[in-house]
Design a protein around this motif. Structure first.
Motif: not given
Length: 203
Positions: A31-37, A44-48, A50-51
């Motif tokens: 869990y601590q290693g999960v990031t939006f990036e 195959g998408t972008s951080k925006p 996801l946000y």
């Protein structure tokens, strides 16, 4: 030769890809290693993107776990009542798994009020649906009284399961699901579904 343009995915396809990527990141990094990036790159998408869907990491991880592991009942639920309750609780616990328990412990430490509400709604609504099916069958079989089960009772049953999952199963001990069902859940369900007793007539 130029690359063909990437096919635009439908909303459902994209969400499935995000959930799958989230679970893969969770499995590989914890869990601590999960990031939006990391999730965006894997999906195959972008951080925006996801946000726009998730307010924080906890929201994204909970959505992936609940939506993929709890979309169908965790066990056949066809009676009798006691066995159904035990199968449901054990099935939910096994679906969550020790990694899921560890994940939810991490989630608890960083969620905001909005995420707490979302988690509660996702988990409680699904659990309520499965439990309601059990209770309808049990009532028809005469195992319960005719009165509806109060929502607070359903929430209490889920709270008992959550405690066993996070603090017993999560610590490596064997949860006592049979004891919980026999000593607490069945007496509670029977007491709250019995019709009100008429007051005794004066002698």
């Amino acid at each position: 030769m130029p690359e063909a343009p990437a096919r635009r995915r439908r909303a459902g396809e994209l969400l499935d890809a995000i959930r799958e990527a989230t679970l893969e990141e969770l499995h590989e990094r914890g869990y601590q290693g999960v990031t939006f990036e990391g999730v965006a790159r894997r999906a195959g998408t972008s951080k925006p993107v996801l946000y726009r869907r998730f307010s924080n990491r906890a929201d994204m991880v909970v959505d992936a776990i609940v939506s993929t592991r709890f979309s169908v009942p965790p066990a056949p639920l066809d009676g009798p009542l006691r066995e159904d309750l035990i199968r449901l609780m054990r099935g939910v616990m096994e679906r969550m798994g020790r990694q899921g328990v560890t994940t939810f412990r991490g989630v608890i430490g960083e969620v905001d009020d909005a995420t707490v509400t979302r988690v509660s709604t996702l988990v409680l609504s699904q659990f309520e649906a499965w439990l309601d099916g059990i209770l309808v069958r049990a009532r028809a079989a005469g195992e319960l009284g005719p009165a509806a089960v109060p929502p607070r009772v359903t929430a209490a049953i889920l709270a008992l399961l959550r405690h066993e999952m996070l603090f017993v199963y999560g610590s490596g001990m064997e949860p006592d699901l049979e004891g919980i069902v026999d000593d607490v859940v069945l007496p509670l369900l029977r007491a709250t579904t019995l019709p009100d007793q008429a007051p005794a007539s004066p002698a």
